[in-house]
Design a protein around this motif. Structure first.
Motif, short mmCIF file in Angstrom:
data_model
loop_
_atom_site.label_atom_id
_atom_site.label_comp_id
_atom_site.label_asym_id
_atom_site.label_seq_id
_atom_site.Cartn_x
_atom_site.Cartn_y
_atom_site.Cartn_z
N CYS A 14 0.83 -1.20 0.00
CA CYS A 14 0.00 0.00 0.00
C CYS A 14 0.86 1.24 0.00
O CYS A 14 0.37 2.34 -0.18
N ASP A 66 -1.23 2.11 6.15
CA ASP A 66 -2.60 2.58 6.41
C ASP A 66 -3.41 1.54 7.17
O ASP A 66 -4.11 1.87 8.12
N TYR A 69 -2.10 1.61 10.88
CA TYR A 69 -2.61 2.74 11.65
C TYR A 69 -4.09 2.55 11.97
O TYR A 69 -4.53 2.81 13.09
N LEU A 92 -3.26 8.39 10.28
CA LEU A 92 -3.66 7.70 9.05
C LEU A 92 -4.21 8.71 8.05
O LEU A 92 -3.80 8.71 6.88
N LYS A 96 -1.99 9.12 4.74
CA LYS A 96 -2.50 8.27 3.66
C LYS A 96 -3.85 8.77 3.18
O LYS A 96 -4.87 8.08 3.28
N SER A 99 -6.09 6.49 1.11
CA SER A 99 -6.36 5.15 1.62
C SER A 99 -7.86 4.86 1.69
O SER A 99 -8.65 5.74 2.03
N VAL A 102 -9.62 5.85 5.11
CA VAL A 102 -9.76 7.21 5.60
C VAL A 102 -11.20 7.55 5.99
O VAL A 102 -11.43 8.15 7.04
#
Length: 176
Positions: A14, A66, A69, A92, A96, A99, A102
């Protein structure tokens, strides 16, 4: 139940690509992440937290950052360690932004505020989810949570004001 990583995730990760010359380190990173994730799925949140932190200390420049976290913050949230959970959700979100975790991290941040009965901050967190992830399931859940909070405080001035703001935001997003 073990979490099996798809082959393409092992190759691309990732946060970067596997380096052929560093297979051993990458393999150790995968094993470390698996161990932490397995502990979380078994409900052993304390040991999982230690393992996720160890992963971040040693392998955060490889991949799975990610996920790590997110799951670390989630374990902390499940142990009612809300300020520290918010800290890792925030990291996070900051590190990211692209991601898939999120939207949920933002939602879980709202849950942390709500669990601490800091409702105005919970509403603010849920509004961010609604605004940035409107077509996402987490936005729908955020709207529901806002409605539940507003129902708890029907006469509070802050709640009435926040309710108008959320309704205005939703109307604006529906037009787009």
């Amino acid at each position: 139940m073990r979490y099996i990583l798809p082959f393409f995730v092992l190759l691309s990760g990732c946060g970067g690509y596997l380096k052929s010359y560093d297979y051993s380190t990458n393999q150790k990173a995968v094993i470390q992440y698996q161990r932490a994730y397995d502990l979380k799925t078994q409900g052993k949140y304390g040991p999982a937290i230690s393992e996720f932190k160890r992963f971040l200390d040693y392998y955060s420049d490889i991949y799975f950052v990610d996920e790590c976290y997110f799951h670390l913050a989630d374990c902390l949230r499940l142990l009612n360690q809300f300020p520290e959970a918010r800290k890792y959700y925030k990291q996070l979100i900051k590190k990211k932004k692209d991601s898939p975790f999120v939207a949920e991290a933002r939602f879980r941040t709202g849950e942390c505020w709500e669990a601490e009965s800091i409702y105005p901050k919970a509403i603010s967190a849920y509004k961010v989810v609604i605004e940035k992830h409107y077509q996402n399931e987490w936005a729908k859940r955020s709207i529901e949570r806002c409605d539940q909070i507003f129902a708890k405080f029907p006469e509070a001035k802050w709640a009435k004001k926040a309710k108008k703001e959320v309704e205005k935001l939703i109307k604006k997003l529906k037009k787009v």
